[in-house]
Write a protein that holds these residues in place. Structure first.
Motif, PDB file in Angstrom:
ATOM      1  N   LYS A 102      -6.274  -0.895  -9.037  1.00 53.68           N
ATOM      2  CA  LYS A 102      -5.072  -0.309  -8.447  1.00 53.68           C
ATOM      3  C   LYS A 102      -5.438   0.963  -7.672  1.00 53.68           C
ATOM      4  O   LYS A 102      -4.948   1.198  -6.560  1.00 53.68           O
ATOM      5  CB  LYS A 102      -4.085   0.019  -9.563  1.00 53.68           C
ATOM      6  CG  LYS A 102      -2.730   0.490  -9.074  1.00 53.68           C
ATOM      7  CD  LYS A 102      -1.767   0.570 -10.254  1.00 53.68           C
ATOM      8  CE  LYS A 102      -0.508   1.315  -9.898  1.00 53.68           C
ATOM      9  NZ  LYS A 102       0.302   1.585 -11.078  1.00 53.68           N
ATOM     10  N   GLY A 111      -6.065   1.598   0.994  1.00 54.71           N
ATOM     11  CA  GLY A 111      -4.854   1.547   1.818  1.00 54.71           C
ATOM     12  C   GLY A 111      -4.682   2.845   2.597  1.00 54.71           C
ATOM     13  O   GLY A 111      -4.391   2.834   3.794  1.00 54.71           O
ATOM     14  N   PRO A 116       3.051   0.322  -4.406  1.00 58.62           N
ATOM     15  CA  PRO A 116       2.223  -0.673  -5.083  1.00 58.62           C
ATOM     16  C   PRO A 116       3.031  -1.635  -5.952  1.00 58.62           C
ATOM     17  O   PRO A 116       3.884  -1.206  -6.730  1.00 58.62           O
ATOM     18  CB  PRO A 116       1.284   0.172  -5.946  1.00 58.62           C
ATOM     19  CG  PRO A 116       1.210   1.484  -5.238  1.00 58.62           C
ATOM     20  CD  PRO A 116       2.574   1.683  -4.643  1.00 58.62           C
ATOM     21  N   LYS A 137      -7.310  -0.022  -4.504  1.00 60.68           N
ATOM     22  CA  LYS A 137      -6.446  -0.559  -3.442  1.00 60.68           C
ATOM     23  C   LYS A 137      -5.654   0.565  -2.779  1.00 60.68           C
ATOM     24  O   LYS A 137      -5.506   0.608  -1.563  1.00 60.68           O
ATOM     25  CB  LYS A 137      -5.489  -1.618  -4.001  1.00 60.68           C
ATOM     26  CG  LYS A 137      -4.580  -2.189  -2.918  1.00 60.68           C
ATOM     27  CD  LYS A 137      -4.046  -3.569  -3.266  1.00 60.68           C
ATOM     28  CE  LYS A 137      -3.449  -4.323  -2.067  1.00 60.68           C
ATOM     29  NZ  LYS A 137      -2.546  -3.592  -1.224  1.00 60.68           N
ATOM     30  N   ALA A 138      -5.159   1.474  -3.608  1.00 59.47           N
ATOM     31  CA  ALA A 138      -4.379   2.583  -3.043  1.00 59.47           C
ATOM     32  C   ALA A 138      -5.255   3.420  -2.113  1.00 59.47           C
ATOM     33  O   ALA A 138      -4.849   3.762  -1.000  1.00 59.47           O
ATOM     34  CB  ALA A 138      -3.810   3.446  -4.164  1.00 59.47           C
ATOM     35  N   ASN A 169       0.807  -1.215   0.000  1.00 59.31           N
ATOM     36  CA  ASN A 169       0.000   0.000   0.000  1.00 59.31           C
ATOM     37  C   ASN A 169       0.845   1.271   0.000  1.00 59.31           C
ATOM     38  O   ASN A 169       0.346   2.358  -0.257  1.00 59.31           O
ATOM     39  CB  ASN A 169      -0.950   0.015   1.197  1.00 59.31           C
ATOM     40  CG  ASN A 169      -2.112  -0.940   0.999  1.00 59.31           C
ATOM     41  OD1 ASN A 169      -2.375  -1.373  -0.126  1.00 59.31           O
ATOM     42  ND2 ASN A 169      -2.780  -1.300   2.078  1.00 59.31           N
ATOM     43  N   THR A 213       2.835   5.656  -3.372  1.00 58.28           N
ATOM     44  CA  THR A 213       1.594   6.373  -3.079  1.00 58.28           C
ATOM     45  C   THR A 213       1.920   7.648  -2.300  1.00 58.28           C
ATOM     46  O   THR A 213       1.038   8.278  -1.744  1.00 58.28           O
ATOM     47  CB  THR A 213       0.631   5.508  -2.236  1.00 58.28           C
ATOM     48  OG1 THR A 213       1.318   5.116  -1.041  1.00 58.28           O
ATOM     49  CG2 THR A 213       0.162   4.282  -2.991  1.00 58.28           C
TER      50      THR A 213
END
Ligand SMILES: Cc1cc2nc3c(=O)[nH]c(=O)nc-3n(C[C@H](O)[C@H](O)[C@H](O)COP(=O)(O)O)c2cc1C
Ligand code: SF4
Ligand code: FES
Lengths: 434, 868, 206
Positions: free
Chosen positions: B86, B93, A389, B89-90, A386, A398
């Motif tokens: 994607k 998260g 990725p 999920k990010a 997370n 991220t």
């Protein structure tokens, strides 16, 4: 056997106890490079650096000449030198600022001339009290010697250099965070784009940021020519580099080696270099380029010390610091300590980095000190995912800066290489090493 | 904020959508129907992209990467994906990371029910936590200022509050402290968070980390009812959502109006509603904090409860006995347009007097304002150059200061300030010309190149108070014809005749034909009062008569001399005058009818008291200082026993056997619009939104949809229809042609101010307005009590040194009526040769200070400062 | 009234003059404030706010980002023991434990006599002489319990005064005089030099 042919470039005065003095500097071709540069056109100086293919020594390994040539399309306003050296296990700039400060000043002045910049800042790690004093003294000496200030050596070129002390924050090594600190703010990295220093740097002006070691190479490059530098090393990795070797070796230390010509095996085992594992033990793993880099195992000992050579193996040469683990090293403990470092040093602006680093650290702590669960292994990997990725290399992220995706490196490496030890830690309710 | 309005096409989740080049992707996607989750992004602040909640995939040279959509500006042909696995999920998260250390406080948290974090979690959260570690702990809420509490455990480090403080308010009283996961919001240990904008940080906090003391635990969001209304704390007219629970107002929230307040409010506007519902002292009708709910008549020297019939007849008797010539009406600037219209009809048609005044000389005279070309707030925010005359904008119209500040920091606008003391403009002005009291009109003339005015200023023993370079810079920025210039005018000094400000406006208007003017009246509906003829010599419809009745100051003098014997007071006199003893003397001598919602010191001199409905209990319209007519809405019921102003005026007229022809607010609004083309009825009919600027058509842009994460809390508006009704008001009837203003030449010219010869040892007095003054609204709001300005005399270091005085020294100021002792504060922003004291401050000798000095008696007032 | 001593105030003003923007002097000024008081006092931070044109809250917020600034009083000597990876592998944690017992305080605490404050440091960039120890940011290179205790003893006896100044003093070498290059002067120089270069170039290409 290691190839130790090349003469040192940036640590040439190492044998002299007075290497930090102006007298010693002048006696060892001090300012020759600068004087030569001042006789050339700025473009020619830049061209020599380009020809040298000098890769940045701060970690990212971007060619200095390319960086400058992009900038020379627009006038550059500021030159900023990154001497914040805080990547764990890195200690080359520490040497350069304490022992060869004049060489740094000379290099900065050459770069400033090539870029036609009249104001430079040297950002030095605050914990380098002696280094700060030595660099300040070197600046004072250079002013007195006519090598700095107005009309340097009668060339008509002028430059002022200000030493800026950091104050204890690893993140300030990241160039945009460094610029924030230089502007007197909290060291929060800026988002790229739009804050590429080259376009929008210090005070919003085009700014070049280069590492201390990068700068320290310039006097030699100008004295001997870019081609001579490029003749050393191989491929994109030219010249020499200061490698910092630490951990479980008999002779930890800093070694200036020609790039690519030597392998990790050479630097760790050669009697003149690392001289093998402590107590004649076995190598378990090693970190090839600072704690942000994914780990290597014994299989990668023969990878040459070159930027692309390491990158091809999905890690990085980074800041050129190698940490060696022997069989007695607990990989969970090592990865936990590195994670603790990132958790302490996250600047805190991005949620995944701020919260993720702390969470990961606490899970790793439990595994190492008791309270770990088998499930934690997958949880660790998913939390890492997370933040970065796919857990790819080079990493996706991220977060704003690459501190974030550096956090997973050690955890992911350790689990990939030593999963059974993680399982053992969980079932043993703590460390399995004595 | 979009860089341009150039439309480009981007590909969003596979479909082509239109977006503005340079705008933030998150905003473009929202308009195209893709709502991207977010926390740190706020449409009225610069993006920082730190919470990482808004990550989406954007195609780039190295393939699709995750990018913060609040930070990426739209470029032509951008390819964006917001719905991939994607991305999901990010985002999941990030949400999980935010929740890791977030306490499970929701059941006891003020934000519960309107919390973006709670909502996101319900919508996207996994339902079970994987975080088994001990959560971060801090002491539960700590007080960081008089009005704001901070719960650090709940903070999600989005930095909205600290960015608001530093970037919007321009005063970093709170900042992030610490690093990494020990970041917390903090004020300096010895300097609490007492910004006049602090409530905004509470409003924009996306979780319950910052809470306002007056609101804490008073209601749960799902119990709240809401209407959109207009704040009447000052004449800016900020759009607000007024919320109540159980027929009590619980809080006010700023509504994002592009034309007015951008969602911001000042704390005075936000929290004064408390004053109306103070529970304290309901038993004692003379307690100034008491809400008036029964008519009162003075019998044997004591105010005693009466019924409405008795009270109305007593009031009528007073007025009838005094007769038209000896009666006057004062106050009313906080009333609605409809009430003002009713009262001016009563005064002119029933009593027969033109001595009606709501302005207290607030900023120029109504006649002047009906003639100069007016500017809107947006005009000022978009002007190349804003000339600020007099007022400290942050003290008189705080949110206008935020709007101007934003333009200045964005590089759109340069501010030229002509001010006397320290003011909020100092921080944003490109150049400031220091002005001594009595000189404003001369300095205004000098900046337009009037040499004789400059020569007159130079006659002062110390020469001009500004430098030649400063003057040249001001002249350069203002230019020669005033194109692109907006002059913002306020009255900054109550010890200086309002004529000085007036003369300054006229001189600028004459010299700069292209310039437009924006008044910053302190009193909320002075705009409506002027437009509807509530002023001596004014006729409804911005028309000026050639003869006029008495202004407030003239009425005070007339009562003292016996020329006037009856006063109908709509609100308070004592809260609004500089020389209180003089006003008290006037009140003592006249028969006084007070029409008010909550009593002030005036009650002590009242003969009849008529209790009326106040803010949030009444419907109608008000007109802000740009001439914008907007609705105010009733949210709670007025206490039984109180009447509306219109009912009181009509019934009083009945006592005289006359019929005003007005029944209620709606009806009065219709009459006004029919008669004057003034859009009261249209605005009231549509009820909500940004209203309409009188005399301007085509300016009514629809409001953008409100982002519930940017304006948490206002979202509960959905339920009560705020969004559904917010939007453009269609008014066809009003055009500038409807107006027939007089011409300059019709106006009596104001007396040219004469400067008294300056004595090198004396100081000219500045009595400056201050946001938290000692007026009823502030003193009855318990939260403000600690913030009321203390009496202090501020001087320039030059004058302090000259007289050997240090900060904090108590000095003597001998005046006509005795000696005043005040502590000294030294500030180099104060013009040399002046002494600044706050209007209506608490402390030493109270308002008698100003009377002792004879303040208000002449054009300017001078005092000597003595160290012992 | 300046909280800084006259000498420090002058140095502070020199520092401010070095930068194109006053705020840039923030970190060096905070080091000076710490040199005056040994930590960052409220008065010191307020003075830095005045010098940098910021608010005291902003100064404290900035200072608190950085580990070297202390918002509470500390000992005359801040002892930092590194336990990061290279030092960990060389016994850094054990040395830190030892330091706690020698100084009689835990990490983050101050010895009973107020002389020493103990810190667990992140990598100090001296990893080949591990575990690494700094006292007031001077590398003391005592890697064993014995040499550590000896060093502490020497400090107590005042024998290290010349190489280890009291906490807060960071850079003892003062910049030689004031700024010799105003930016305007530099810009002018640069223009002249540019003209000269152009002229030379023109000649060479001929
Ligand atoms: C978290 C982080 C820490 C860094 N620390 C340093 C550092 O201590 N020293 C350094 O020179 N570069 C550091 N860098 C790299 C700089 O951002 C920048 O790339 C470098 O200073 C450029 O100089 P160079 O091109 O000469 O290598 C760091 C980068 C990151 C993301
Ligand atoms: S990734 Fe971490 S260190 Fe980098 S900006 Fe984000 S929070 Fe700060
Ligand atoms: S990062 Fe975009 S909303 Fe926070």
């Amino acid at each position: 056997m290691a190839t130790l042919t090349a003469a040192p470039i940036v640590s040439s005065r190492r044998e002299h106890a007075d290497s930090h003095t102006l007298t010693r500097f002048l006696a060892t071709s001090g300012f020759d490079g600068l004087k030569k540069a001042l006789g050339m056109f700025p473009e020619q100086v830049a061209a020599e650096v380009d020809a040298a293919s000098l890769l940045g020594r701060g970690g990212a390994g971007f060619p200095a000449g390319r960086k400058w040539s992009m900038l020379r399309k627009n006038a550059v306003t500021y030159l900023v030198i990154n001497g914040d050296e805080s990547e764990p296990a890195t200690f080359k700039d520490h040497y350069l600022v304490e022992h060869e400060p004049h060489q740094l000043i000379e290099g900065v002045t050459i770069a400033a001339y090539a870029l036609q910049v009249t104001q430079a800042f040297i950002f030095l790690r605050g914990e380098f009290a002696l280094g700060l004093e030595r660099v300040q003294q070197a600046i004072n000496d250079a002013y007195d010697h006519g090598a700095l200030g107005q009309n340097i050596f009668g060339s008509g070129f002028s430059l002022d250099i200000v030493v800026h002390p950091g104050a204890g924050a690893y993140i300030c090594g990241e160039e945009t965070s460094l610029i924030e600190a230089l502007e007197g703010k909290r060291g929060f990295p800026r988002i790229k784009p739009p804050f590429f220093p080259a376009v929008n740097g210090l005070y919003g002006e085009p700014t070049v940021v280069n590492n201390v070691e990068t700068m320290s190479n310039l006097p030699w490059i100008i004295r001997h020519g870019g081609a001579a530098f490029a003749a050393l090393g191989e491929g994109r990795s030219t010249g020499t580099r200061l490698f910092a070797l630490s951990g479980r070796v008999n002779n930890p230390g800093m070694f200036e080696l020609e790039m690519v010509k030597n392998t990790f095996r050479d630097i760790i085992f050669d009697p003149q270099l690392g001289n093998g594992i402590v107590g004649g033990g076995k190598l378990k793993a090693f970190i090839p380029g600072g704690v942000s880099a994914p780990w290597f195992g014994p299989d990668q000992l023969d990878v040459p010390l070159g930027q692309d050579e390491v990158a091809n193996q999905a890690s990085m040469l980074g800041s050129g610091s190698i940490v060696v683990f022997d069989e007695a090293t607990c990989p969970v403990r090592a990865a936990w300590r590195i994670t603790k470092f990132f958790s302490r040093e996250s600047c805190g602006q991005c949620t995944p980095c701020r919260e993720g680093s702390g969470w990961l650290e606490r899970i790793m702590y439990r595994l190492e000190h008791g309270g770990g669960r088998i499930d934690d292994i997958d949880l660790l990997l998913d939390l890492c995912d997370n933040i970065s990725p796919g857990l790819l290399w080079p990493p996706q992220q991220t977060t704003i800066c690459v501190l974030g995706p550096s956090i997973p490196s050690s955890i992911h490496s350790a689990i990939k290489m030593f999963r059974d030890e993680f399982v053992a830690h969980a079932t043993n309710d703590g460390c399995t090493y004595a | 904020m979009p860089e341009s309005r150039e439309s480009v096409t981007i590909k969003l989740n596979g479909r082509e959508v239109e977006a503005f080049k340079g705008e933030m992707l998150i905003a473009a996607a929202e308009r195209a129907g893709e709502y991207i989750p977010r926390f740190c992004y706020h449409p009225r602040m610069e993006s920082v992209g730190v919470c990482r909640m808004c990550l989406v995939e954007v195609d780039g040279p190295r393939g699709a990467t995750l990018q913060p959509s609040c930070y990426i500006s739209v470029q032509p042909d951008m390819v964006v994906t917001t719905d991939s696995d994607k991305v999901k999920k990010a985002q999941d998260g990030v949400l999980e990371f935010i929740l890791a250390n977030h306490p499970l406080d929701c059941p006891v948290c003020d934000k519960g029910g309107e919390c973006p974090l709670q909502d996101q979690t319900l919508a996207h959260g996994s339902g079970e936590t994987r975080f088994i570690e001990e959560k971060r702990h801090f002491a539960k809420p700590i007080s960081i200022g008089e009005l704001v509490l901070l719960d650090r455990e709940r903070c999600i480090q989005c930095s909205r509050c600290t960015r608001f403080a530093a970037d919007v308010a321009g005063d970093a009283q709170i900042t992030f402290s610490g690093r990494g996961d020990s970041i917390e919001v903090a004020p300096f240990p010895t300097e609490p968070f007492d910004s006049v904008f602090s409530g905004n940080t509470v409003q924009i906090c996306p979780v319950g980390a910052l809470t306002a003391k007056p609101y804490r635990f008073t209601a749960r969001p799902w119990d709240l009812e809401q209407v959109e209304s207009t704040c009447t704390s000052c004449a800016m007219g900020c759009r607000v959502a007024v919320q109540s629970s159980g027929d009590r107002i619980t809080r006010l929230l700023g509504v994002d109006s592009d034309a007015v307040n951008h969602g911001w409010m000042c704390d005075k506007g936000r929290f004064t509603f408390e004053a109306a519902q103070s529970d304290e002292g309901t038993g004692d009708v003379l307690d100034p904090r008491t809400r008036l709910t029964t008519p009162l008549i003075r019998r044997n020297g004591t105010l005693t409860p009466a019924n409405w019939g008795e009270a109305l007849s007593a009031a009528a008797t007073i007025l009838r006995e005094s007769g038209a010539a000896k009666s006057g009406v004062v106050g009313g600037a906080r009333l609605t347009n409809e009430s003002l219209f009713a009262w001016q009809r009563f005064a002119r048609d029933v009593i027969g007097t033109d001595s009606i005044d709501a302005s207290f000389g607030d900023a120029g005279d109504a006649a002047t304002w009906s003639l100069v070309p007016r500017a809107s707030i947006n005009d000022a925010a978009e002007a190349c150059t804003v000339v600020v005359i007099g007022a400290d904008i942050a003290a008189v119209a705080p949110v206008l200061h935020l709007r101007l500040r934003q333009s200045v920091t964005a590089g759109r606008t340069n501010v030229v300030a002509l001010t006397t003391g320290a003011s909020s403009q100092s921080s944003i002005a490109r150049v400031r010309l220091a002005v001594r009291p009595g000189e404003t009109h001369l300095v205004a003339a000098a900046v337009t190149g009037d040499h004789s005015a400059l020569a007159q200023l130079e006659l002062h023993p110390q020469g001009t108070a500004f430098s030649r370079d400063e003057l040249a810079e001001a002249q350069r920025l203002i230019g020669s014809n005033g194109e692109g210039v907006v002059v913002v005018v306020g009255r900054a000094n109550y010890a200086e005749s309002a004529d000085v400000t007036d003369a300054a406006i006229r001189s600028l208007a004459a010299a700069l034909p292209g310039a437009r003017f924006l008044p910053t009246w302190r009193r909320a509906n002075l705009g409506g009062a002027f437009d509807l003829g509530f002023g001596p010599g004014l006729a409804p419809g911005r028309r000026v008569a050639t003869t006029r009745g008495r202004r407030v100051d003239e009425q005070v003098a007339a009562m003292a001399s016996g020329e006037q014997s009856a006063l109908l007071l709509l609100g308070s006199l004592l809260d609004n005058v500089v020389n209180r003893p003089q006003a008290i003397n006037a009140l003592e001598r006249a028969s006084v009818i007070v029409v008010a919602g909550n009593g002030g010191d005036d009650l002590a001199y009242a003969d009849v008291v008529l209790p009326v409905a106040i803010d949030h209990e009444r419907t109608g319209t008000v007109t802000n200082f740009e001439g914008r007519v907007t609705a105010v809405a009733a949210k709670v019921t007025a206490p039984s026993g109180t009447w509306s102003d219109i009912a009181v005026a009509s019934e009083l007229a009945e006592e005289f056997g006359q019929n005003l022809g007005l029944t209620d607010a709606t009806d009065t609004a219709r009459v006004i619009e029919e008669l004057l083309g003034y859009p009261t009825a249209s605005v009231l009919r549509d009820g909500h939104g940004d209203g309409v600027i009188t005399g301007v058509t085509g300016d009514q842009s629809a409001r953008l949809a409100l982002d519930p994460v940017a304006f948490p809390g206002v979202r509960s508006a959905d339920a009560v229809g705020l969004l559904a009704r917010a939007g453009a008001v269609a008014v066809d009837a009003v055009t500038s042609a409807t107006w027939s203003p007089s011409t300059w030449s019709d106006l009596p010219q104001p007396p040219a101010p004469q400067n008294p010869a300056a004595d090198a040892y004396s100081l000219r007095v500045v009595v400056a307005p201050y946001l938290y003054d000692g007026g009823v609204a502030v003193s009855a709001t318990s939260a403000f009590n600690p913030l009321v300005a203390a009496s202090v005399a501020t001087v320039n270091p030059y004058d302090a040194n000259r007289l050997g005085i240090n900060e904090g020294d108590i000095v003597r100021f001998p005046g006509e009526g005795g000696v005043v002792r005040l502590p000294v504060s030294i500030d180099d922003a104060t013009t040399k040769g002046t002494v600044v004291v706050p209007f209506h401050a608490e402390g030493v000798d109270g308002d008698d200070v100003l009377a002792t000095w004879g303040v208000g008696a002449s054009l300017v007032t001078e005092v000597r400062m003595e160290s012992r | 009234m300046s909280h800084f001593s006259t000498e420090l105030r002058q140095r502070a003003e020199e520092l401010v003059a070095l930068y194109p923007n006053r705020r840039s002097a923030m970190l060096p000024l905070l080091h000076l404030a710490q040199e005056q008081d040994g930590y960052l006092s409220d008065a010191g931070m307020a003075e830095v706010a005045e010098l940098t044109g910021t608010t005291p809250a902003d100064v404290q917020g900035t200072a608190s980002f950085y580990d070297m600034f202390f918002l509470e009083p500390v000992g005359k000597y801040v002892v930092a023991v590194c336990t990061n990876i290279s030092c960990l592998l060389a016994g850094g944690e054990e040395l830190l434990d030892h330091a706690q017992s020698t100084l009689g305080c835990s990490v983050g605490g101050t010895s009973a006599d107020g002389m020493f404050t103990l810190e667990e440091a992140e990598c100090l960039a001296d990893c080949n002489i591990a575990p690494c120890v700094q006292v007031n940011h001077r590398f003391v290179r005592t890697t064993t319990p014995e040499t550590f205790d000896q060093m502490i003893g020497e400090i107590r006896e005042g024998r290290r005064d010349s190489d280890i100044p009291p906490h807060g003093t960071l850079i003892r070498v003062r910049r030689n005089g004031v700024l010799r290059n105003t930016r305007d002067a530099l810009a002018a120089e640069r223009a002249v030099a540019g003209d000269a270069r152009d002229a030379r170039k023109a000649q060479e290409t001929k």
